[in-house]
Design an enzyme around this catalytic site. Sequence first.
Site, PDB file in Angstrom:
ATOM      1  N   TYR A  12      47.399  42.204  36.371  1.00  0.00           N
ATOM      2  CA  TYR A  12      48.112  40.949  36.159  1.00  0.00           C
ATOM      3  C   TYR A  12      47.542  40.245  34.952  1.00  0.00           C
ATOM      4  O   TYR A  12      46.517  40.648  34.399  1.00  0.00           O
ATOM      5  CB  TYR A  12      48.027  40.058  37.408  1.00  0.00           C
ATOM      6  CG  TYR A  12      46.702  39.348  37.573  1.00  0.00           C
ATOM      7  CD1 TYR A  12      45.561  40.035  37.971  1.00  0.00           C
ATOM      8  CD2 TYR A  12      46.577  37.990  37.317  1.00  0.00           C
ATOM      9  CE1 TYR A  12      44.346  39.384  38.109  1.00  0.00           C
ATOM     10  CE2 TYR A  12      45.367  37.330  37.460  1.00  0.00           C
ATOM     11  CZ  TYR A  12      44.257  38.024  37.855  1.00  0.00           C
ATOM     12  OH  TYR A  12      43.056  37.381  37.978  1.00  0.00           O
ATOM     13  N   ARG A  47      45.239  42.596  26.434  1.00  0.00           N
ATOM     14  CA  ARG A  47      44.394  42.848  27.617  1.00  0.00           C
ATOM     15  C   ARG A  47      45.200  43.530  28.723  1.00  0.00           C
ATOM     16  O   ARG A  47      44.701  44.412  29.422  1.00  0.00           O
ATOM     17  CB  ARG A  47      43.782  41.535  28.099  1.00  0.00           C
ATOM     18  CG  ARG A  47      42.736  41.735  29.169  1.00  0.00           C
ATOM     19  CD  ARG A  47      41.913  40.492  29.415  1.00  0.00           C
ATOM     20  NE  ARG A  47      42.724  39.413  29.961  1.00  0.00           N
ATOM     21  CZ  ARG A  47      42.295  38.161  30.100  1.00  0.00           C
ATOM     22  NH1 ARG A  47      41.068  37.819  29.737  1.00  0.00           N
ATOM     23  NH2 ARG A  47      43.097  37.237  30.607  1.00  0.00           N
ATOM     24  N   ARG A  83      53.563  56.344  50.686  1.00  0.00           N
ATOM     25  CA  ARG A  83      52.128  56.115  50.553  1.00  0.00           C
ATOM     26  C   ARG A  83      51.337  57.422  50.440  1.00  0.00           C
ATOM     27  O   ARG A  83      51.259  58.198  51.397  1.00  0.00           O
ATOM     28  CB  ARG A  83      51.625  55.318  51.766  1.00  0.00           C
ATOM     29  CG  ARG A  83      50.140  54.967  51.685  1.00  0.00           C
ATOM     30  CD  ARG A  83      49.690  54.165  52.894  1.00  0.00           C
ATOM     31  NE  ARG A  83      48.303  53.763  52.786  1.00  0.00           N
ATOM     32  CZ  ARG A  83      47.261  54.540  53.102  1.00  0.00           C
ATOM     33  NH1 ARG A  83      47.438  55.758  53.577  1.00  0.00           N
ATOM     34  NH2 ARG A  83      46.033  54.084  52.956  1.00  0.00           N
ATOM     35  N   HIS A 131      47.484  58.408  48.304  1.00  0.00           N
ATOM     36  CA  HIS A 131      46.481  57.793  47.431  1.00  0.00           C
ATOM     37  C   HIS A 131      46.697  58.203  45.981  1.00  0.00           C
ATOM     38  O   HIS A 131      46.587  57.391  45.069  1.00  0.00           O
ATOM     39  CB  HIS A 131      45.060  58.157  47.895  1.00  0.00           C
ATOM     40  CG  HIS A 131      44.603  57.335  49.062  1.00  0.00           C
ATOM     41  ND1 HIS A 131      45.141  57.493  50.322  1.00  0.00           N
ATOM     42  CD2 HIS A 131      43.689  56.343  49.157  1.00  0.00           C
ATOM     43  CE1 HIS A 131      44.568  56.633  51.141  1.00  0.00           C
ATOM     44  NE2 HIS A 131      43.678  55.920  50.458  1.00  0.00           N
ATOM     45  N   LYS A 137      41.904  43.647  34.580  1.00  0.00           N
ATOM     46  CA  LYS A 137      42.383  42.478  35.323  1.00  0.00           C
ATOM     47  C   LYS A 137      43.242  42.962  36.490  1.00  0.00           C
ATOM     48  O   LYS A 137      44.463  42.792  36.526  1.00  0.00           O
ATOM     49  CB  LYS A 137      43.148  41.520  34.399  1.00  0.00           C
ATOM     50  CG  LYS A 137      43.093  40.066  34.858  1.00  0.00           C
ATOM     51  CD  LYS A 137      43.471  39.147  33.722  1.00  0.00           C
ATOM     52  CE  LYS A 137      43.707  37.713  34.150  1.00  0.00           C
ATOM     53  NZ  LYS A 137      42.746  37.129  35.051  1.00  0.00           N
ATOM     54  N   GLU A 144      29.952  36.228  36.073  1.00  0.00           N
ATOM     55  CA  GLU A 144      30.995  35.251  35.734  1.00  0.00           C
ATOM     56  C   GLU A 144      31.403  34.516  36.996  1.00  0.00           C
ATOM     57  O   GLU A 144      30.860  34.772  38.076  1.00  0.00           O
ATOM     58  CB  GLU A 144      32.198  35.961  35.090  1.00  0.00           C
ATOM     59  CG  GLU A 144      32.815  37.029  35.973  1.00  0.00           C
ATOM     60  CD  GLU A 144      33.938  37.819  35.300  1.00  0.00           C
ATOM     61  OE1 GLU A 144      34.611  37.280  34.401  1.00  0.00           O
ATOM     62  OE2 GLU A 144      34.135  38.976  35.695  1.00  0.00           O
ATOM     63  N   LEU A 180      35.283  40.207  33.054  1.00  0.00           N
ATOM     64  CA  LEU A 180      36.563  40.205  32.353  1.00  0.00           C
ATOM     65  C   LEU A 180      36.335  39.610  30.964  1.00  0.00           C
ATOM     66  O   LEU A 180      35.715  38.547  30.851  1.00  0.00           O
ATOM     67  CB  LEU A 180      37.584  39.352  33.112  1.00  0.00           C
ATOM     68  CG  LEU A 180      38.982  39.471  32.500  1.00  0.00           C
ATOM     69  CD1 LEU A 180      39.652  40.761  32.958  1.00  0.00           C
ATOM     70  CD2 LEU A 180      39.846  38.280  32.832  1.00  0.00           C
TER      71      LEU A 180
HETATM   72  N1  PDD Z   1      41.567  34.316  35.567  1.00  0.00           N
HETATM   73  N2  PDD Z   1      36.921  36.091  34.648  1.00  0.00           N
HETATM   74  C1  PDD Z   1      37.775  36.369  35.635  1.00  0.00           C
HETATM   75  C2  PDD Z   1      37.304  37.191  36.786  1.00  0.00           C
HETATM   76  C3  PDD Z   1      39.106  35.895  35.578  1.00  0.00           C
HETATM   77  O1  PDD Z   1      39.962  36.198  36.553  1.00  0.00           O
HETATM   78  C4  PDD Z   1      39.510  35.101  34.475  1.00  0.00           C
HETATM   79  C5  PDD Z   1      40.920  34.571  34.348  1.00  0.00           C
HETATM   80  C6  PDD Z   1      38.553  34.822  33.467  1.00  0.00           C
HETATM   81  C7  PDD Z   1      38.885  34.005  32.247  1.00  0.00           C
HETATM   82  O2  PDD Z   1      39.722  34.726  31.367  1.00  0.00           O
HETATM   83  P1  PDD Z   1      40.750  33.967  30.422  1.00  0.00           P
HETATM   84  O3  PDD Z   1      39.946  33.023  29.593  1.00  0.00           O
HETATM   85  O4  PDD Z   1      41.350  35.040  29.620  1.00  0.00           O
HETATM   86  O5  PDD Z   1      41.714  33.261  31.312  1.00  0.00           O
HETATM   87  C8  PDD Z   1      37.277  35.352  33.584  1.00  0.00           C
HETATM   88  C9  PDD Z   1      42.944  33.899  35.616  1.00  0.00           C
HETATM   89  C10 PDD Z   1      43.204  32.628  34.894  1.00  0.00           C
HETATM   90  C11 PDD Z   1      43.400  33.878  37.065  1.00  0.00           C
HETATM   91  O6  PDD Z   1      43.001  34.783  37.787  1.00  0.00           O
HETATM   92  O7  PDD Z   1      44.164  32.976  37.464  1.00  0.00           O
END
Ligand code: PDD
Length: 291
Positions: free
Chosen positions: A31, A50, A102, A104, A149, A181, A205
């Site tokens: 996503y 990304r 389904r 895997h 992501k 993070e 991320l």
């Molecule tokens: N999240 N780290 C993680 C684990 C994240 O899910 C996100 C973003 C970030 C920051 O990345 P960016 O600056 O590109 O938004 C760091 C989004 C906003 C979400 O899950 O809603």
Amino acid sequence: VLAYLNGSFLPRSSATVSVEDRGFIFGDGVYEVWRAVNGRLFQSDRHIARLVHGLGELRIALPDSLHSSRLGPIADRLLGESGLTDGEATLYVEVTRGAAPRTHQFPTNPTAPTVYMTVNSFKPADELRARGAAAITTPDIRWMRCDIKSIQLLPNVLAKQAAVEKGAIDALMIRNGMVTEGSHANFMGVIDGVIRTHPTNHLILPGITRTVVFEIAAGLGIPVVDEAIAEDEIEDLDEAFLTGTTTDVMPIVRVNDRPISNGTPGPITTRLVTEFRAYLDAACGAAHATS
Ligand code: PDD
């Protein structure tokens, strides 16, 4: 609110996917979240890049609708018909490997990816930003590909819930004694005028806001060092903050109920808050246009 699903526009309340969707069954998808201000997507190409990276790692073919020439007009229509071309909004895009019986392993029959997009109104947490927010720490129990992501967000969900239950904005995730993070934002500290944050690798991320903050810091002559902050260094930080698409630059003034410095947003963080907002407004100032 309007949604886009597999080539069609429809009210979000009518958008449904198959129970055999591999996103539902396996979390087999990725996503992305964009910020939109005045109908204009912020850092559009970096978010697309990304997403393309994540799809490549998952070996899901890039859907046509994600090329920037297609995504822009789709986002325009979603924002426009949802009444979100003035002020703050977000665009959410999810792509899964699609619906198939389904197994895997990947489906052997040709399976079209599921592509879902929608928009939401958004209110930046500016009052909290002025005071500074609290965070907690929690073990980082995620997999080893946090650069993707992925829609599999259970550790992030549990971390954020733990934070909310303690009245904190977010949980700083700790792996091998180091802060990686937050649950949905990157974490940075300031020591002796230098910004420190976890290097970009498979453990975080690569945040787009993080990159923009690096660029702003470079312009201000504030050094940035890609070196993770240890959990036991948190109490010695002069300043701390989170960065993210729905977080902007958010000062962190308490961690696990202990103040960072004097418990108010520090000067470098405050400068970055202001400069980031100015950057966002300058990039998205023109109404009703998508870059
Ligand atoms: N999240 N780290 C993680 C684990 C994240 O899910 C996100 C973003 C970030 C920051 O990345 P960016 O600056 O590109 O938004 C760091 C989004 C906003 C979400 O899950 O809603």
